[in-house]
Design a protein around this motif. Sequence first.
Motif, PDB file in Angstrom:
ATOM      1  N   PHE A 162      82.277  29.822  47.284  1.00  0.00           N
ATOM      2  CA  PHE A 162      83.658  29.577  46.869  1.00  0.00           C
ATOM      3  C   PHE A 162      83.763  29.790  45.368  1.00  0.00           C
ATOM      4  N   ALA A 163      84.798  30.513  44.962  1.00  0.00           N
ATOM      5  CA  ALA A 163      84.949  30.890  43.549  1.00  0.00           C
ATOM      6  C   ALA A 163      85.508  29.748  42.716  1.00  0.00           C
ATOM      7  N   LEU A 164      84.708  29.283  41.785  1.00  0.00           N
ATOM      8  CA  LEU A 164      85.180  28.311  40.794  1.00  0.00           C
ATOM      9  C   LEU A 164      84.618  28.720  39.434  1.00  0.00           C
ATOM     10  N   GLY A 165      84.672  30.022  39.175  1.00  0.00           N
ATOM     11  CA  GLY A 165      84.183  30.539  37.897  1.00  0.00           C
ATOM     12  C   GLY A 165      85.183  31.556  37.391  1.00  0.00           C
ATOM     13  N   SER A 166      84.787  32.343  36.377  1.00  0.00           N
ATOM     14  CA  SER A 166      85.759  33.265  35.795  1.00  0.00           C
ATOM     15  C   SER A 166      85.749  34.640  36.458  1.00  0.00           C
ATOM     16  N   LEU A 167      84.574  35.114  36.929  1.00  0.00           N
ATOM     17  CA  LEU A 167      84.521  36.480  37.470  1.00  0.00           C
ATOM     18  C   LEU A 167      84.422  36.501  38.996  1.00  0.00           C
ATOM     19  N   GLY A 168      83.320  36.028  39.527  1.00  0.00           N
ATOM     20  CA  GLY A 168      83.185  35.893  40.969  1.00  0.00           C
ATOM     21  C   GLY A 168      82.931  37.177  41.726  1.00  0.00           C
ATOM     22  N   PHE A 169      81.869  37.922  41.344  1.00  0.00           N
ATOM     23  CA  PHE A 169      81.503  39.127  42.090  1.00  0.00           C
ATOM     24  C   PHE A 169      80.897  38.776  43.435  1.00  0.00           C
ATOM     25  N   MET A 170      80.208  37.653  43.459  1.00  0.00           N
ATOM     26  CA  MET A 170      79.543  37.274  44.714  1.00  0.00           C
ATOM     27  C   MET A 170      80.198  36.049  45.332  1.00  0.00           C
ATOM     28  N   THR A 171      81.384  35.682  44.856  1.00  0.00           N
ATOM     29  CA  THR A 171      82.046  34.459  45.350  1.00  0.00           C
ATOM     30  C   THR A 171      83.433  34.800  45.909  1.00  0.00           C
ATOM     31  N   PRO A 172      83.503  35.369  47.124  1.00  0.00           N
ATOM     32  CA  PRO A 172      84.791  35.872  47.603  1.00  0.00           C
ATOM     33  C   PRO A 172      85.754  34.811  48.133  1.00  0.00           C
ATOM     34  N   SER A 210      81.611  20.301  36.017  1.00  0.00           N
ATOM     35  CA  SER A 210      82.887  20.977  36.208  1.00  0.00           C
ATOM     36  C   SER A 210      83.885  20.002  36.823  1.00  0.00           C
ATOM     37  N   SER A 211      85.038  19.847  36.166  1.00  0.00           N
ATOM     38  CA  SER A 211      86.038  18.905  36.696  1.00  0.00           C
ATOM     39  C   SER A 211      86.634  19.435  37.994  1.00  0.00           C
ATOM     40  N   GLU A 212      86.768  20.768  38.086  1.00  0.00           N
ATOM     41  CA  GLU A 212      87.296  21.375  39.320  1.00  0.00           C
ATOM     42  C   GLU A 212      86.388  21.044  40.498  1.00  0.00           C
ATOM     43  N   VAL A 213      85.071  21.168  40.241  1.00  0.00           N
ATOM     44  CA  VAL A 213      84.101  20.874  41.298  1.00  0.00           C
ATOM     45  C   VAL A 213      84.167  19.401  41.674  1.00  0.00           C
ATOM     46  N   ARG A 214      84.256  18.559  40.664  1.00  0.00           N
ATOM     47  CA  ARG A 214      84.308  17.103  40.926  1.00  0.00           C
ATOM     48  C   ARG A 214      85.517  16.733  41.780  1.00  0.00           C
ATOM     49  N   ALA A 215      86.594  17.516  41.632  1.00  0.00           N
ATOM     50  CA  ALA A 215      87.803  17.206  42.399  1.00  0.00           C
ATOM     51  C   ALA A 215      87.647  17.608  43.870  1.00  0.00           C
ATOM     52  N   ILE A 216      87.038  18.732  44.094  1.00  0.00           N
ATOM     53  CA  ILE A 216      87.020  19.288  45.457  1.00  0.00           C
ATOM     54  C   ILE A 216      85.827  18.803  46.297  1.00  0.00           C
ATOM     55  N   MET A 217      84.735  18.521  45.628  1.00  0.00           N
ATOM     56  CA  MET A 217      83.460  18.229  46.308  1.00  0.00           C
ATOM     57  C   MET A 217      83.549  17.021  47.285  1.00  0.00           C
ATOM     58  N   PRO A 218      84.005  15.837  46.818  1.00  0.00           N
ATOM     59  CA  PRO A 218      84.014  14.688  47.738  1.00  0.00           C
ATOM     60  C   PRO A 218      84.910  14.946  48.953  1.00  0.00           C
ATOM     61  N   GLU A 219      86.014  15.635  48.708  1.00  0.00           N
ATOM     62  CA  GLU A 219      86.947  15.976  49.788  1.00  0.00           C
ATOM     63  C   GLU A 219      86.260  16.842  50.850  1.00  0.00           C
ATOM     64  N   MET A 220      85.524  17.826  50.364  1.00  0.00           N
ATOM     65  CA  MET A 220      84.837  18.757  51.271  1.00  0.00           C
ATOM     66  C   MET A 220      83.758  18.036  52.088  1.00  0.00           C
ATOM     67  N   VAL A 221      83.004  17.161  51.421  1.00  0.00           N
ATOM     68  CA  VAL A 221      81.924  16.430  52.112  1.00  0.00           C
ATOM     69  C   VAL A 221      82.529  15.554  53.219  1.00  0.00           C
ATOM     70  N   ARG A 222      83.611  14.867  52.877  1.00  0.00           N
ATOM     71  CA  ARG A 222      84.284  13.988  53.843  1.00  0.00           C
ATOM     72  C   ARG A 222      84.765  14.811  55.045  1.00  0.00           C
ATOM     73  N   TRP A 223      85.392  15.935  54.759  1.00  0.00           N
ATOM     74  CA  TRP A 223      85.949  16.796  55.827  1.00  0.00           C
ATOM     75  C   TRP A 223      84.830  17.320  56.750  1.00  0.00           C
ATOM     76  N   LEU A 224      83.742  17.742  56.152  1.00  0.00           N
ATOM     77  CA  LEU A 224      82.627  18.268  56.963  1.00  0.00           C
ATOM     78  C   LEU A 224      82.063  17.174  57.867  1.00  0.00           C
ATOM     79  N   ASN A 225      81.952  15.972  57.300  1.00  0.00           N
ATOM     80  CA  ASN A 225      81.369  14.861  58.046  1.00  0.00           C
ATOM     81  C   ASN A 225      82.312  14.381  59.148  1.00  0.00           C
ATOM     82  N   GLU A 226      83.585  14.204  58.802  1.00  0.00           N
ATOM     83  CA  GLU A 226      84.508  13.573  59.762  1.00  0.00           C
ATOM     84  C   GLU A 226      85.112  14.565  60.750  1.00  0.00           C
ATOM     85  N   HIS A 227      85.458  15.776  60.265  1.00  0.00           N
ATOM     86  CA  HIS A 227      86.132  16.714  61.154  1.00  0.00           C
ATOM     87  C   HIS A 227      85.202  17.706  61.831  1.00  0.00           C
ATOM     88  N   GLN A 228      84.091  17.999  61.220  1.00  0.00           N
ATOM     89  CA  GLN A 228      83.186  18.998  61.803  1.00  0.00           C
ATOM     90  C   GLN A 228      81.894  18.362  62.326  1.00  0.00           C
TER      91      GLN A 228
END
Length: 556
Positions: A341-351, A254-272
Amino acid sequence: MEKKERRNLGSRLGLSVISPAFSPEELMQEPSSVAANGSPNGTENGRLETIGSSASTLSSSDSIKAAYAYLPQTPIRSTDAHLIEFSEAMRTVAKALRRVAEGKAAAQAEAAEWKRKYELEKARNLQHKNEELEPEGCPCCMNGTLEDSLNKLTVHDASSDQNECCGNHGICSHQVLGDEAPAPIVNSAYKMVARKASFRLSWGCNGEKNGQHKHDVVSFEKGDITTASRSNKQILLKWETQPQTVFIITKPNSSEVRAIMPEMVRWLNEHQKINVLVEPRLREELLADDSYFDFVQTWEDDDDKKLLHTKVDLVVTLGGDGTVLWAASLFKGPVPPVVAFALGSLGFMTPFHSEQYRESLGNIIKGPFSITLRNRLQCQVIRDAAKDELETEEPILVLNEVTIDRGISSYLTYLECYCDSSFVTCVQGDGLIISTTSGSTAYSLAAGGSMVHPQVPAILFTPICPHSLSFRPLILPEYVTLRVQVPYNSRGQAWASFDGKDRKQLAPGDALICSMAPWPVPTACLVDSTTDFLRSIHEGLHWNLRKSQSFDGPPA
Ligand SMILES: NC(=O)c1ccc[n+]([C@@H]2O[C@H](COP(=O)([O-])OP(=O)(O)OC[C@H]3O[C@@H](n4cnc5c(N)ncnc54)[C@H](O)[C@@H]3O)[C@@H](O)[C@H]2O)c1
Ligand SMILES: Nc1ncnc2c1ncn2[C@@H]1O[C@H](COP(=O)(O)OP(=O)(O)OP(=O)(O)O)[C@@H](O)[C@H]1O
């Protein structure tokens, strides 16, 4: 003689002919009525004419009597009698077989129930052992069993004293998820430095303190049975120690996932200052992009993977409902809280909205937050060919449903279903869905099942295209054990699939046993269980969407 003519003969004689009882050849053996040319009176109706001629001088009632007197000696009666006897014998055999199947169902359901109890008891013992080995845990929890703690449950106010002991205010994670790994795993990619964070769960109404106790469901005071005000409301999770390890699971390609994933990992490591763990595939992908991600952990083999729940404080999923199902399937026992986190079309369990991941994850890591405890079903295939208990296959846990269908076979599925030791019904149709309440908005819904709030303790029993007008879906209590048997006289095989995956063929004689698993999936809520559920059916399914009527209609 044609069947029709035989029937006519029977009815003219006031008899009901039960089956095509005899052939012309049999008739030809009839001594008195067989003509020299080998055919009764030279015609196919020879028997009728024989009766008619012998009775020609008698009245009609006499002729009927004569016919009755004559019939016992004929092959009609004797062959029919044999057939009647045979069909009765078959009915008796069928009854006996049904009784044997019911007995076997009851025994297997009971065995499954005992096995489940045994597993629970084993988990509890392990937990006690860990508590003994762990002197620096919460002292209050160390003194009590899980039951003690459950009995002491009170509503927890999110703003109450941080230092308060958990014993009187909820279930402590040392008790629920405290089964620590037997030994730490040391390897380059999976160096677990952190201890698992502890937390407590409390039941309340959106965090308000109202003094209700979970065990006050029914009161027996003064001999009257009254239902107490509902206490099992929104569940809150409050960290007692800082969460330290987050396991991120993403849907592949998923290109959306590829865009957000490295950012999230960096943020968790550096800020949290949080350790990040991912699947081996994802670690490779991250490292291929940037060697900065060398600190990201993963597992090396199945043994490591089995211990994930002892290391991970929080699971984060980036994808659709399928990714939540995938995440749940990685945990064969207890599951850490899941933030989807919702990155799909429906998202019943991804609020959760991926664009706001910093704010959402920041709040979750700080806590407290609302969770939905999503029940899972434990499914076990029992092969007819298995010689003993040891040969049974590993149980499979499902978050949505197990489906038993006709697969590639063009025949109807024929399934016998039992609930505990009671026969429920035979499914003749495309198949059957046994669903959790979380799965009620998935395949079960498409097959005509009800949508059920995920916190309702129930199992859904939904047929797929039943070939019967009266087969409505059922909702059963969560404590039952269901057994679906492919009978020996089934025309074809059946196939079981688990959350839409892992198809297993079921041959005649094989059975599938399902009961509620002791390990639910705790999913973080954006608001609370009910608000999130209603949002998902409104936004995901456009449930009951209709243009409002205008006010200026005809007068009432
Ligand atoms: N006729 C149908 O509706 C049908 C047929 C086969 C499978 N399914 C469902 O697909 C699930 C597998 O999902 P997947 O994402 O791996 O496959 P998938 O990619 O084929 O997606 C199936 C769809 O079902 C939705 N879905 C999954 N779980 C849901 C839930 N609990 N509530 C509401 N919608 C849900 C997903 O969002 C997706 O849109 C199965 O567990 C089954 O429930 C549905
Ligand atoms: N980490 C993973 N590894 C392998 N397969 C995965 C993983 N995560 C998800 N999948 C599979 O990928 C498929 C698609 O995932 P998902 O449902 O999350 O995305 P989607 O189809 O885009 O979303 P939606 O179903 O809402 O449209 C599912 O069948 C799921 O089982």
